[in-house]
Motif scaffolding. Structure first.
Motif, PDB file in Angstrom:
ATOM      1  N   ILE A 197       0.317   1.681   9.668  1.00  0.00           N
ATOM      2  CA  ILE A 197       0.945   0.913   8.660  1.00  0.00           C
ATOM      3  C   ILE A 197       0.155   0.026   7.959  1.00  0.00           C
ATOM      4  O   ILE A 197       0.573  -0.751   7.166  1.00  0.00           O
ATOM      5  CB  ILE A 197       2.028   0.196   9.754  1.00  0.00           C
ATOM      6  N   THR A 216       0.546  -3.584   6.832  1.00  0.00           N
ATOM      7  CA  THR A 216       1.788  -4.242   7.704  1.00  0.00           C
ATOM      8  C   THR A 216       1.199  -5.063   9.041  1.00  0.00           C
ATOM      9  O   THR A 216       2.051  -5.655   9.470  1.00  0.00           O
ATOM     10  CB  THR A 216       2.765  -3.388   7.739  1.00  0.00           C
ATOM     11  N   PRO A 262       8.780   3.389  11.912  1.00  0.00           N
ATOM     12  CA  PRO A 262       9.753   2.619  11.045  1.00  0.00           C
ATOM     13  C   PRO A 262      10.626   1.833  12.079  1.00  0.00           C
ATOM     14  O   PRO A 262      10.944   0.868  11.653  1.00  0.00           O
ATOM     15  CB  PRO A 262      10.468   3.828  10.481  1.00  0.00           C
ATOM     16  N   VAL A 283       8.819  -1.336  13.234  1.00  0.00           N
ATOM     17  CA  VAL A 283       8.666  -2.301  12.260  1.00  0.00           C
ATOM     18  C   VAL A 283      10.007  -2.703  11.686  1.00  0.00           C
ATOM     19  O   VAL A 283       9.939  -4.063  11.561  1.00  0.00           O
ATOM     20  CB  VAL A 283       8.070  -1.561  10.765  1.00  0.00           C
ATOM     21  N   ASN A 284      11.009  -2.034  11.870  1.00  0.00           N
ATOM     22  CA  ASN A 284      12.294  -2.964  11.596  1.00  0.00           C
ATOM     23  C   ASN A 284      12.445  -3.829  12.618  1.00  0.00           C
ATOM     24  O   ASN A 284      13.020  -5.061  12.225  1.00  0.00           O
ATOM     25  CB  ASN A 284      13.585  -1.686  11.432  1.00  0.00           C
ATOM     26  N   PHE A 300       9.122  -8.832   3.051  1.00  0.00           N
ATOM     27  CA  PHE A 300       8.378  -7.527   3.183  1.00  0.00           C
ATOM     28  C   PHE A 300       6.773  -7.674   3.244  1.00  0.00           C
ATOM     29  O   PHE A 300       6.319  -8.918   3.142  1.00  0.00           O
ATOM     30  CB  PHE A 300       8.994  -6.609   2.081  1.00  0.00           C
ATOM     31  N   THR A 307       2.996   2.386   3.939  1.00  0.00           N
ATOM     32  CA  THR A 307       4.380   2.060   4.577  1.00  0.00           C
ATOM     33  C   THR A 307       4.995   1.063   3.589  1.00  0.00           C
ATOM     34  O   THR A 307       4.169   0.263   2.812  1.00  0.00           O
ATOM     35  CB  THR A 307       3.847   1.271   5.870  1.00  0.00           C
ATOM     36  N   ASN A 338       8.741  -1.538   3.197  1.00  0.00           N
ATOM     37  CA  ASN A 338       9.707  -2.359   4.134  1.00  0.00           C
ATOM     38  C   ASN A 338      10.436  -3.306   3.467  1.00  0.00           C
ATOM     39  O   ASN A 338       9.960  -3.995   2.514  1.00  0.00           O
ATOM     40  CB  ASN A 338       8.977  -2.711   5.644  1.00  0.00           C
ATOM     41  N   THR A 380      12.355   0.528   6.728  1.00  0.00           N
ATOM     42  CA  THR A 380      11.222   0.908   6.658  1.00  0.00           C
ATOM     43  C   THR A 380      11.024   2.209   6.281  1.00  0.00           C
ATOM     44  O   THR A 380      11.477   3.183   6.680  1.00  0.00           O
ATOM     45  CB  THR A 380      10.470   0.459   7.794  1.00  0.00           C
TER      46      THR A 380
END
Length: 408
Positions: free
Chosen positions: A95, A98, A278, A281-282, A337, A347, A349, A360
């Motif tokens: 990522i 991120t 994903p 990360v969400n 984000f 990545t 998001n 994401t």
């Protein structure tokens, strides 16, 4: 584009989706997939956007939209161009930047605990490294003026498979990376401008270690990964390998050369080293904006933004806070984000201000070296806009009350 191109003031290529330079090559290998349940309009819409993103120059894409316990996911392309397997629904992906909001969250947690202050001089924690005027706040917000080390690392300069193979396992201490950066003049006096620099977060990781007496990775694990149950998230340290199942990125370093698996490379610092999914990360962004990771005062500090002009080519009114960005949606309102990308691992998001809806996207890009990534960035932004603007139109995406729509 190099960060040394002062005429354009572009961020370092490690930031990611909007302005990734050095993007890579392979022909697209489309492979449509759907969610576990029978397709309905929301799943079909996400699949459509994922397919469109793949067509901009990628070998694999995985996207997930979440609204509490309700999720919808879509994928396209292949997990690894060396094989024909589709992208796994729980594929792990670098990522890259991120990582920064994870690290900024830990720093802000430490300020809430009274272990350090945002306006502490960096010199208090790391004497003699960057002078006496730069503060912790300026590191997190990229207002320090410190130059970026990213393009000085020998791996970033590799133009042949042989050079990449020679450098991919080489590691550097945080101090060595800071020293690379400090060979260059500052961008501006501390607090007098904005310029994205990965050096800031290498220093932030070093400060976390001074304040806690433990590695920054441990602080992130104890304060974020473990409490949130992010089972797909890994901080690899000096290991160069991407765990399975993986979404592998390849790059052709020169036209006509064979594509190189650029997913296998050492990356162990606080600016861009986390590996995740994903879904995880969400969960992180939902928890962060939902208020379960930071007290209100620290979250407010994180959300105090300055104009991030270099990103205006892709996003509407982008601003950078303390390890967190915001932009305006085309349907109105704001989302928060922080994208990331390097060596074609991208990545993107976004999360709504109340933390109730997040999306994401993991992308294994395949653009040619020097190819403009703006179209790919806009396609990813459009996917996110469609997912988060559906609420504004009164058609939640995914619809509240539907079963979770994750893939087998």
């Amino acid at each position: 584009m190099s960060i040394r191109d002062r005429s354009t003031r572009m961020p370092a290529r490690r930031f990611g989706l909007a302005l990734v330079a050095g993007a890579l090559v392979l022909s697209c290998i489309p492979s449509a997939a759907a969610a576990r349940h029978a397709p309905n309009r929301t799943a079909a819409e996400l699949q459509r956007d994922v397919n469109a993103l793949l067509a901009t120059g990628a070998t694999g894409v995985l996207a997930e939209v979440s609204a509490g316990s309700h999720r919808v996911a879509a994928r396209a392309g292949v997990a690894d161009p060396a094989g024909r397997n589709p992208v796994a629904w729980d594929a792990k992906h670098r990522i890259e930047s991120t990582t920064k909001p994870f690290v900024a969250t830990v720093v802000l947690r430490l300020t809430a605990e009274g272990k350090l202050g945002l306006d502490d001089p960096v010199d208090r924690w790391l004497p003699g490294l960057v002078g006496t005027e730069v503060t912790v706040r300026q590191l997190l917000g990229h207002t320090s003026g410190l130059p970026d080390y990213a393009d000085d690392v020998p791996l970033a300069q590799a133009t042949t498979a042989e050079q990449f193979d020679r450098e991919r396992f080489r590691t550097y201490s945080p101090g060595q990376l800071v020293a690379m950066a400090m060979r260059h003049p500052p961008e501006f006096a501390p607090g007098q401008g904005w310029s994205y620099s990965n050096t800031n977060y290498v220093l932030a990781g070093m400060i976390i270690e001074k304040a806690t007496g433990a590695p920054w990775q441990q602080a992130v694990h104890e304060r974020i990964i473990e409490p949130l149950g992010l089972t797909g998230t890994v901080i690899p340290g000096t290991s160069a390998y991407l765990p399975s199942p993986r979404l592998a990125a390849y790059q052709r370093l020169r036209p006509g050369d064979r594509p190189v698996d650029v997913s296998t490379r050492a990356s162990g610092h606080a600016d861009a080293s986390i590996i995740s999914t994903p879904r995880d990360v969400n969960r992180f962004f939902e928890a962060l904006l939902g208020g379960s990771l930071l007290p209100p005062a620290q979250l407010k500090e994180m959300q105090t933004t300055v104009r991030a002009e270099p990103f205006e080519a892709v996003w509407d009114e982008p601003g950078y806070g303390l390890g967190l960005m915001r932009r305006r949606l085309p349907c109105g309102g704001w989302v928060w984000f922080h994208g990331g990308g390097w060596w074609n691992a991208i990545t993107d998001n976004a999360v709504t201000p109340d933390g109730r809806r997040a999306v994401t996207v993991a992308i294994a890009s395949s653009l040619d070296p020097g190819q403009d990534p703006t179209a790919q960035a806009k396609a990813s932004a459009a996917l996110i806009d469609h997912a988060l603007c559906a609420d504004a139109a009164g058609t939640p995406y995914p619809r509240s009350g539907n079963p979770a729509m994750t893939a087998s």
